[in-house]
Write an enzyme that holds these catalytic residues in place. Structure first.
Site, short mmCIF file in Angstrom:
data_model
loop_
_atom_site.label_atom_id
_atom_site.label_comp_id
_atom_site.label_asym_id
_atom_site.label_seq_id
_atom_site.Cartn_x
_atom_site.Cartn_y
_atom_site.Cartn_z
N LYS A 184 2.69 11.19 -3.54
CA LYS A 184 1.66 10.48 -4.31
C LYS A 184 0.73 11.46 -5.03
O LYS A 184 0.21 11.14 -6.10
CB LYS A 184 0.85 9.60 -3.35
N ASP A 208 0.88 -1.17 0.00
CA ASP A 208 0.00 0.00 0.00
C ASP A 208 0.92 1.22 0.00
O ASP A 208 1.55 1.53 1.00
CB ASP A 208 -0.89 -0.04 1.26
N ASP A 230 -12.88 5.47 2.51
CA ASP A 230 -11.44 5.54 2.86
C ASP A 230 -11.07 6.96 3.27
O ASP A 230 -10.95 7.85 2.42
CB ASP A 230 -10.62 5.08 1.65
N GLU A 278 -7.19 0.35 -4.57
CA GLU A 278 -7.22 0.27 -3.11
C GLU A 278 -8.55 -0.28 -2.58
O GLU A 278 -8.54 -1.16 -1.71
CB GLU A 278 -6.91 1.65 -2.50
P1 ADP Z 1 -3.04 7.45 3.92
O1 ADP Z 1 -3.98 6.47 3.29
O2 ADP Z 1 -3.35 8.88 3.54
O3 ADP Z 1 -1.61 7.12 3.72
P2 ADP Z 1 -3.66 6.43 6.63
O4 ADP Z 1 -4.76 5.51 6.27
O5 ADP Z 1 -2.41 5.82 7.15
O6 ADP Z 1 -3.33 7.48 5.49
O7 ADP Z 1 -4.27 7.44 7.74
C1 ADP Z 1 -3.48 8.34 8.42
C2 ADP Z 1 -4.38 9.22 9.28
O8 ADP Z 1 -5.05 8.41 10.26
C3 ADP Z 1 -3.59 10.27 10.04
O9 ADP Z 1 -4.25 11.52 9.93
C4 ADP Z 1 -3.65 9.76 11.47
O10 ADP Z 1 -3.58 10.81 12.42
C5 ADP Z 1 -5.02 9.10 11.49
N1 ADP Z 1 -5.17 8.15 12.61
C6 ADP Z 1 -4.39 7.09 12.90
N2 ADP Z 1 -4.81 6.48 14.02
C7 ADP Z 1 -5.90 7.19 14.47
C8 ADP Z 1 -6.80 7.08 15.60
N3 ADP Z 1 -6.62 6.13 16.50
N4 ADP Z 1 -7.78 7.99 15.70
C9 ADP Z 1 -7.95 8.96 14.80
N5 ADP Z 1 -7.16 9.12 13.72
C10 ADP Z 1 -6.13 8.25 13.55
MG MG Z 2 -4.59 4.85 2.28
#
Ligand code: ADP
Ligand code: MG
Length: 618
Positions: A87, A24, A211, A187
């Site tokens: 990205k 991913d 998502d 995705e």
């Molecule tokens: P991406 O797909 O953009 O790479 P992710 O799916 O990894 O991103 O999501 C990252 C986001 O999720 C960040 O903003 C992070 O702060 C948030 N996040 C991670 N854990 C938690 C949680 N327990 N509660 C709320 N937000 C969260």
């Molecule tokens: Mg993602």
């Protein structure tokens, strides 16, 4: 020479012990997963705590590159050399990202052209592909350490709305990182697979994948029939995510501390501290009713109710996107059989409850929402490896098909492992004024220069009406039928002149040849990328040299002697740069020329318009 068996179904080299990993490659975080004892599993960091690798690349003064948490730590202290959200730039031209410069803390070249964006770090220029490859290399290293063996095959996920350019850029990044990208998977499809949705070919269902990541929101409506995932609609907001939730908390904390935006902007370390406290408060509130902490030695606190009040408008925006997607797919919420939650921000209870409310059913949320895409990619990889005999693989093109473009570069139109039958196309133009004929040479293979690929045939599109270079619109379509016959069709859209040929790409090539071509492309990926970068820089420079000469001729009376002389000397500096092998030198010369001439061009344009208006009453 040893014969390497190749799996013709998916073009992979059949070797039992090969692991195919699922990746991913996210905007905020990236992960790598693989099948362990029949279950998908995300590789954790060395301390066993975290599977997420922040998608951040930092260039240190000694030119070394770090990726992940260590790079993320440099975001505030060294923004110009720390690249995040790359990205967002994949497969994009300058024109596509014009206006976004303010979002990035680093330098994106902003020439207003169709060519692909580049990022400047000190005196070096990088493409988003190279930077994504840095992230992929880090993931590759992680999994190789975990497994104690080399890994060179992967499935990589991309958003459902990614276009061909963005998908090709992702494939190229994989290749550059030494990975044979067997497939690019959407995705939402991967997320569904992680929950086992779509694995039963007898079942037909319609699902919604919601998502919400760090900086982006995507909603996809998918229909799954006989194991085939069809995207019915996508919607979303490319600037809405967990980062915006953080901003809400930062605002509240700043209020409590009596700090203004200006205070936070001037005191960078305080700004960073409040940002970290806000993210940690947000995460705490996903499980608790309140958070208290401290920033700059002073206490801050926030309750879940206050947080929810602040983010409610943002959550509502995501629900509006969902409604739009349903409308585009022409279905109501009652037709959605399942809802899947993806992205770290769906851990926020208000988000989860709002989604459940909108669709009238509880969403799938048992798996870690930031891992599901990688887990599903690992399952897809397992299917491609042929480990799931119950699942039928579609017929697939074993090697990429494309045409030769300026400088002898291969432009892939149908990437390898695409479904058969299938079609894809792209538009081209001429490079010389008044050009009447265009040679279309069709190639097969994975290398960047056509000279290293296999020529399948060529034809000439005759009778293009004379036009200035860049004006004709030549549409090239590749259509591959169920028998594997490729029809290449070229049509100049302004005049309608057209020409086509039929080719059988698999004729006269052995499995051994195909295997060798694949291996060669991985082995030469960096060298190929270097040459591609150089040739593209030269093409851009040549176009600019041509435009520069025209500009001088047309504006002879408007420009001062000094301006003419300076422009000429910048043009000749660019000309000599194109004669070197140094792409960074060429880019610098391009930037210098653009920086000097763009105010002149604006003035020349104004003068021309004024003169045109004079004598004409409007
Ligand atoms: P991406 O797909 O953009 O790479 P992710 O799916 O990894 O991103 O999501 C990252 C986001 O999720 C960040 O903003 C992070 O702060 C948030 N996040 C991670 N854990 C938690 C949680 N327990 N509660 C709320 N937000 C969260
Ligand atoms: Mg993602």
């Amino acid at each position: 020479m040893a014969i390497i068996p190749i799996n013709l179904q998916d073009g992979s080299l059949a070797k039992a012990a090969d692991v195919i990993v699922g990746i991913d490659l996210g905007t905020t975080n990236s992960l790598v997963a693989y099948m362990k004892d029949g279950q998908p599993y995300c590789v954790k960091s060395a301390d066993g705590k975290n599977a997420l690798v922040p998608s951040v690349v930092h260039f240190a003064a000694d030119r070394s590159v770090v990726v992940g948490d260590a790079a993320k730590a440099k975001l505030v202290s060294d923004p110009a050399n720390t690249i995040y959200s790359v990205k967002r730039l994949m497969g994009k031209s300058y024109r596509d990202v014009a206006g976004l410069q303010g979002f990035f803390g680093y330098k994106i070249l902003d020439d207003d052209t169709e060519s692909l964006v580049k990022i400047r770090v000190n005196d070096r220029y990088f493409t988003p592909i190279e930077l994504s490859a840095d992230i992929l290399r880090e993931l590759k290293r992680r999994i190789e350490t975990e497994l104690g063996q080399p890994v060179n095959k992967a499935v990589i996920t991309v958003p459902a709305y990614f276009n061909d350019n963005q998908r090709q850029a992702t494939r190229d990044a994989g290749k550059l990182a030494g990975l044979d990208v067997l497939r690019i998977v959407n995705e939402p499809t991967a997320a569904a697979l992680a929950y086992g949705i779509g694995l039963d070919p007898a079942q037909t269902e319609t699902i919604a994948v919601y998502d919400l990541g760090g900086g982006t929101f995507d909603i996809s409506i998918l229909q799954i029939q006989e194991g085939i995932f069809e995207v019915l609609a996508t919607n979303g907001d490319t600037f809405l995510g967990g980062d915006d939730f953080d901003q809400v908390v930062i605002g509240l904390f700043a209020n409590q501390l009596g700090l203004s935006d200006a205070d936070l902007a001037t005191d960078k370390s305080l700004g960073q501290e409040i940002r970290l406290a806000a993210e940690s408060a947000k995460k705490t509130l996903s499980g608790a009713d309140e958070f208290s902490g401290s920033v700059g030695g002073k206490p801050v606190r926030i309750t879940r109710a206050e947080f929810e009040k602040g983010i409610e408008p943002l959550v509502r925006r995501t629900l509006n996107c969902c409604a739009n997607a349903l409308r585009d797919a022409k279905i109501g919420t009652e037709k959605i059989d399942k809802v899947v939650l993806v992205g770290g921000s769906t851990r926020v209870p208000l988000v989860k409850n709002s989604v459940a409310g909108l669709f009238g059913k509880s969403p799938f949320d048992d798996l870690d929402p930031d891992e599901v895409v990688a887990l599903g990619a690992a399952i897809q990889a397992d299917i491609l490896a042929g480990n799931r005999k119950d699942l039928l693989l579609l017929d697939i093109t074993p090697l990429s098909l494309g045409i030769e473009t300026v400088g002898g570069l291969m432009d892939t139109i149908i990437p390898r492992n695409s479904k058969v039958p299938g079609r894809a196309g792209r538009q081209y133009t001429t490079s010389v004024d008044g050009q009447k004929n265009l040679k279309i040479a069709v190639y097969q293979g994975e290398r960047d220069l056509v000279q290293h690929n296999r020529k399948l045939g060529e034809f000439i599109l005759h009778g293009i009406p004379p036009m200035p270079a860049g004006l004709p619109k030549i549409d090239i379509q590749f259509i591959i039928n169920a028998d594997g016959i490729l029809t290449v069709r070229a049509k100049e859209l302004r005049s309608g002149v057209a020409q086509e040929i039929d080719i059988r790409p698999t004729y006269g090539i052995s499995e051994e040849d195909m295997a060798r071509m694949l291996l060669d492309s991985i082995a030469h990926a960096s060298e190929d990328m270097r040459i591609r970068g150089l040739l593209e820089a030269r093409n851009e420079a040549n176009n600019l040299l041509h435009a520069g000469d025209k500009f001088l001729q047309q504006n002879d009376t408007i420009l001062s002697e000094v301006e003419k002389a300076t422009t000429k000397s910048l043009l000749s500096a660019l000309k000599s740069a194109t004669e070197t092998e140094d792409k960074d030198l060429i880019h610098r010369a391009i930037e210098d020329l653009n920086a000097y001439t763009s105010p002149l061009a604006h003035r020349a344009m104004d003068t021309t318009i004024r003169e045109a208006m004079r004598g004409k009453k409007v």
